[in-house]
Design an enzyme around this catalytic site. Structure first.
Site, PDB file in Angstrom:
ATOM      1  N   ASP A 104       0.863  -1.175   0.000  1.00  0.00           N
ATOM      2  CA  ASP A 104       0.000   0.000   0.000  1.00  0.00           C
ATOM      3  C   ASP A 104       0.905   1.234   0.000  1.00  0.00           C
ATOM      4  O   ASP A 104       1.756   1.367   0.886  1.00  0.00           O
ATOM      5  CB  ASP A 104      -0.848  -0.040   1.291  1.00  0.00           C
ATOM      6  CG  ASP A 104      -2.169   0.661   1.156  1.00  0.00           C
ATOM      7  OD1 ASP A 104      -2.180   1.763   0.585  1.00  0.00           O
ATOM      8  OD2 ASP A 104      -3.177   0.124   1.647  1.00  0.00           O
ATOM      9  N   ASP A 208      -3.038   4.886  -2.311  1.00  0.00           N
ATOM     10  CA  ASP A 208      -3.932   5.595  -1.408  1.00  0.00           C
ATOM     11  C   ASP A 208      -4.368   6.929  -2.030  1.00  0.00           C
ATOM     12  O   ASP A 208      -3.547   7.621  -2.651  1.00  0.00           O
ATOM     13  CB  ASP A 208      -3.157   5.858  -0.110  1.00  0.00           C
ATOM     14  CG  ASP A 208      -4.042   6.275   1.028  1.00  0.00           C
ATOM     15  OD1 ASP A 208      -4.824   5.430   1.482  1.00  0.00           O
ATOM     16  OD2 ASP A 208      -3.931   7.431   1.479  1.00  0.00           O
ATOM     17  N   GLU A 275      -6.909   3.926  -5.404  1.00  0.00           N
ATOM     18  CA  GLU A 275      -8.075   4.293  -4.600  1.00  0.00           C
ATOM     19  C   GLU A 275      -8.527   5.663  -5.075  1.00  0.00           C
ATOM     20  O   GLU A 275      -7.863   6.669  -4.815  1.00  0.00           O
ATOM     21  CB  GLU A 275      -7.729   4.348  -3.108  1.00  0.00           C
ATOM     22  CG  GLU A 275      -8.971   4.580  -2.262  1.00  0.00           C
ATOM     23  CD  GLU A 275      -8.705   5.188  -0.886  1.00  0.00           C
ATOM     24  OE1 GLU A 275      -9.578   5.102  -0.026  1.00  0.00           O
ATOM     25  OE2 GLU A 275      -7.627   5.775  -0.686  1.00  0.00           O
ATOM     26  N   HIS A 341     -11.040  -1.579   4.722  1.00  0.00           N
ATOM     27  CA  HIS A 341     -10.733  -1.120   6.079  1.00  0.00           C
ATOM     28  C   HIS A 341     -11.324   0.258   6.403  1.00  0.00           C
ATOM     29  O   HIS A 341     -11.067   0.791   7.478  1.00  0.00           O
ATOM     30  CB  HIS A 341      -9.210  -1.083   6.261  1.00  0.00           C
ATOM     31  CG  HIS A 341      -8.572  -0.087   5.337  1.00  0.00           C
ATOM     32  ND1 HIS A 341      -8.517  -0.247   3.977  1.00  0.00           N
ATOM     33  CD2 HIS A 341      -7.998   1.104   5.586  1.00  0.00           C
ATOM     34  CE1 HIS A 341      -7.936   0.793   3.427  1.00  0.00           C
ATOM     35  NE2 HIS A 341      -7.610   1.640   4.374  1.00  0.00           N
ATOM     36  N   ASP A 342     -12.062   0.840   5.458  1.00  0.00           N
ATOM     37  CA  ASP A 342     -12.681   2.147   5.711  1.00  0.00           C
ATOM     38  C   ASP A 342     -14.204   2.068   5.758  1.00  0.00           C
ATOM     39  O   ASP A 342     -14.869   3.073   6.002  1.00  0.00           O
ATOM     40  CB  ASP A 342     -12.316   3.133   4.589  1.00  0.00           C
ATOM     41  CG  ASP A 342     -10.831   3.434   4.538  1.00  0.00           C
ATOM     42  OD1 ASP A 342     -10.182   3.455   5.600  1.00  0.00           O
ATOM     43  OD2 ASP A 342     -10.323   3.652   3.424  1.00  0.00           O
TER      44      ASP A 342
HETATM   45  C1  GLC Z   1      -7.374   6.215   2.412  1.00  0.00           C
HETATM   46  C2  GLC Z   1      -7.209   5.036   3.326  1.00  0.00           C
HETATM   47  C3  GLC Z   1      -7.620   5.437   4.700  1.00  0.00           C
HETATM   48  C4  GLC Z   1      -6.712   6.553   5.176  1.00  0.00           C
HETATM   49  C5  GLC Z   1      -6.736   7.716   4.186  1.00  0.00           C
HETATM   50  C6  GLC Z   1      -5.600   8.673   4.434  1.00  0.00           C
HETATM   51  O1  GLC Z   1      -8.703   6.565   2.257  1.00  0.00           O
HETATM   52  O2  GLC Z   1      -7.910   3.928   2.821  1.00  0.00           O
HETATM   53  O3  GLC Z   1      -7.600   4.368   5.597  1.00  0.00           O
HETATM   54  O4  GLC Z   1      -7.109   6.993   6.426  1.00  0.00           O
HETATM   55  O5  GLC Z   1      -6.618   7.303   2.857  1.00  0.00           O
HETATM   56  O6  GLC Z   1      -4.379   8.105   4.068  1.00  0.00           O
END
Ligand code: GLC
Ligand code: CA
Length: 569
Positions: A104, A208, A275, A341-342
């Protein structure tokens, strides 16, 4: 079907991905925190499950204020997770188990404890000053942020630093300052970091919030928009249309630069999954254009988060499939994400309904695209209900002051969760105290979801009818049948007689060799459903309900919420 059929899609289009949240997977040294040796000890389990690629949420050195999404050193491992040599062993062991490994990468921001930021904030003329985005406040007196830009989590994304009397920009939380990719040193450093890991054998990266890399250089205010709450596919939020902070046009060039780095590597090819929260057309732009040799030149794929909140009814699912097919035809590839995980876990949204979860798994593992399975999804782990006050999650803590009625409004009456801890509880391996995640005397970093006594791996392994065995069988079938991992997709039009039925065919043929056609039928209703007789000699490959079906002389009857796979060759 002949065994020697080979297909020419790259491995990453055919793979299945399993996401591990390292903090919560398996604790090997009894400190209540999952770690790399713990993950290594569970690779046999993952191989047997049948997944092909493992994506690990960040385990780089970090103050852990956002549990690893706040990196302090991109080239070393957080001590609670292990050492560099553990990490190298992990990569080796994953490969030895015939799986691929994806790390990641948080490119947008670092931790405010990163030595670069500490230097950067130390003075206006520090050589690292320009590695982040510093600006004067608005006149008079510079006491107001430079412009009206909000962060993704609400409130101004500008933070005042008294020492140098300037403001820095942070797209996420204040302790996650954005790097300045208009500075060529930053770019070079981060690109070399990717190469550092690729050289160690990492097979790809999950990127990310990659849609927030660049902002408007002229710092123009974002215009007003009639929308308050953020959502996955729409970047307007908090009454702003975030045109100058999200999906900046330079991002689309940036992803092509990233792609060229990955293309420096072959055997195996490496891949990027972004993402990105955006509507389909923008998601597709992040995947780049189709080149003369029929490939794409941007991110290999992006998550399509629309699936997260799609209701389990035939018309919604049909629309989802048909949108994916319309927007991501070959050489693009859709992704099938239902949990991460979010987000609130999918099964919690489905009311902890196992038949529905099985049906969802059939869809996820047989529709065209790359499935992403979140740890515990294969056993139906549920969201825990941890209060905002007890949260470890910094986003939840930011909102812990919210009065209940407002909270209910924001979470649409509990349909989405504001506390990301809820979906990050420790993996449930068995029914012993602490579920085999850590020792029974240890205090795990997050409490176990209380139903682990019945929902756990050990129990489901011995139950042939379990969700876990459903996933295992589907993963095997997917691996064995090129139509499923490499075939074309043909969604049947809806038919008024069976509006709760979804039917699609996956077809695979290479040159003149024997091909393969599979038909997937999903009954999305509570009533048994008779479906048209299939004339050819079809074979039942799989059912969520039972092993055999009366296929010979009769029409197929689907039980309520049954999903089947037929070989209709
Ligand atoms: C993304 C991740 C999340 C994190 C955010 C900031 O959305 O999936 O868990 O808090 O980015 O890095
Ligand atoms: Ca540990």
């Amino acid at each position: 079907m002949s065994n020697n059929i080979r297909d020419d899609l790259p491995w990453w289009k055919k793979t299945t991905v399993y996401q591990i949240y390292p903090r919560s997977f398996k604790d090997s040294n009894q400190d209540g925190i999952g770690d790399i040796p713990g993950i290594i000890s569970k690779l046999d389990y993952l191989q047997e499950l049948g997944i092909e690629t493992i994506w690990l949420s960040p385990f780089f050195d970090s103050p852990q204020r956002d549990h690893g999404y706040d990196v302090r050193d991109y080239r070393s491992i957080a001590s609670e997770y292990g050492t560099m040599s553990d990490c190298e062993r992990l990569i080796r062991e994953i490969h030895a188990h015939n799986m691929f490994v994806v790390f990641d990468m948080v490119l947008n921001h670092t931790s405010d404890m990163h030595p670069w930021f500490i230097e950067s904030r130390s003075s206006r003329d520090n050589p690292k000053r320009d590695w982040y985005i510093w600006r004067d406040g608005r006149k008079p007196g510079g006491r107001k942020p430079p412009n009206n830009w909000n962060s993704m989590v609400g409130g101004s994304g500008w933070h005042y630093d008294e020492l140098t009397d300037q403001w820095y920009w942070a797209q996420f939380l204040p302790f996650q300052p954005d790097l300045n990719y208009r500075n060529s040193e930053v770019k070079k450093e981060m690109f070399d970091t990717l190469r550092f890991w690729l050289d160690k054998g990492v097979d790809g990266f999950r990127l990310d919030i990659i849609h927030t890399i660049y902002e408007d250089e002229q710092l123009r205010d974002n215009p007003y928009a009639m929308k308050y709450l953020p959502s996955e596919e729409d970047s307007r939020s908090f009454f702003h249309d975030n045109i100058h902070t999200i999906h900046h046009r330079d991002n689309f060039l940036f992803v092509k630069e990233l792609r060229r780095i990955l293309d420096e590597y072959s055997d195996p090819e490496r891949f990027l999954v972004g993402e990105v929260g955006a509507p389909y057309d923008i998601l597709k732009r992040y995947c780049g254009d189709v080149t003369n040799d029929g490939r794409t030149d941007g991110l290999h794929m992006t998550f399509q988060f629309k699936s997260l909140n799609t209701n389990m009814n035939a018309s919604s699912i049909r629309k989802l499939i048909s949108d994916f097919e319309t927007h991501f035809p070959e050489p693009y590839i859709p992704t099938w994400v239902f949990s991460n995980h979010d987000q609130m876990r999918r099964i919690s949204k489905l009311g902890n309904d196992i038949p529905l979860a099985k049906l969802n798994a059939v869809l996820q593992l047989t529709a065209r695209g790359v499935p992403f399975i979140y740890y515990g999804e294969e056993i139906g782990m549920l969201d825990h209900n941890i209060s905002l006050h007890d949260a470890q999650d910094p986003v939840a803590r930011k909102y812990s002051w919210l009065p209940r009625p407002l909270l209910a409004l924001i979470t649409r009456g509990g349909k989405i969760s504001l506390n990301r801890d809820n979906c990050r509880t420790p993996m449930q391996w068995d029914s012993s105290d602490n579920a085999g995640f850590t020792g029974s005397e240890v205090h795990p970093w997050l409490p176990l979801e209380p139903r682990y006594h019945s929902i756990n791996v050990e129990r489901q392994e011995s139950d042939m009818d379990s969700l876990l065995n459903c996933y295992k069988t589907l993963l095997q079938i997917r691996k064995r049948n090129p139509a499923l991992h490499a075939g074309s997709m043909h969604l049947h039009p809806s038919n008024t007689a069976s509006k709760h039925l979804i039917v699609y065919d996956r077809k695979y043929r290479r040159n003149d060799m024997v091909g393969q056609s599979l038909r997937i039928l999903l009954n999305l209703s509570r009533t048994p459903m008779e479906v048209d007789r299939i004339d050819s000699d079809c074979v039942l490959l799989f059912s969520t309900h039972k092993d055999t079906h009366p296929l010979d002389d009769r029409d197929v009857i689907l039980e309520p919420f049954e999903g089947i796979i037929l070989d209709i060759q």
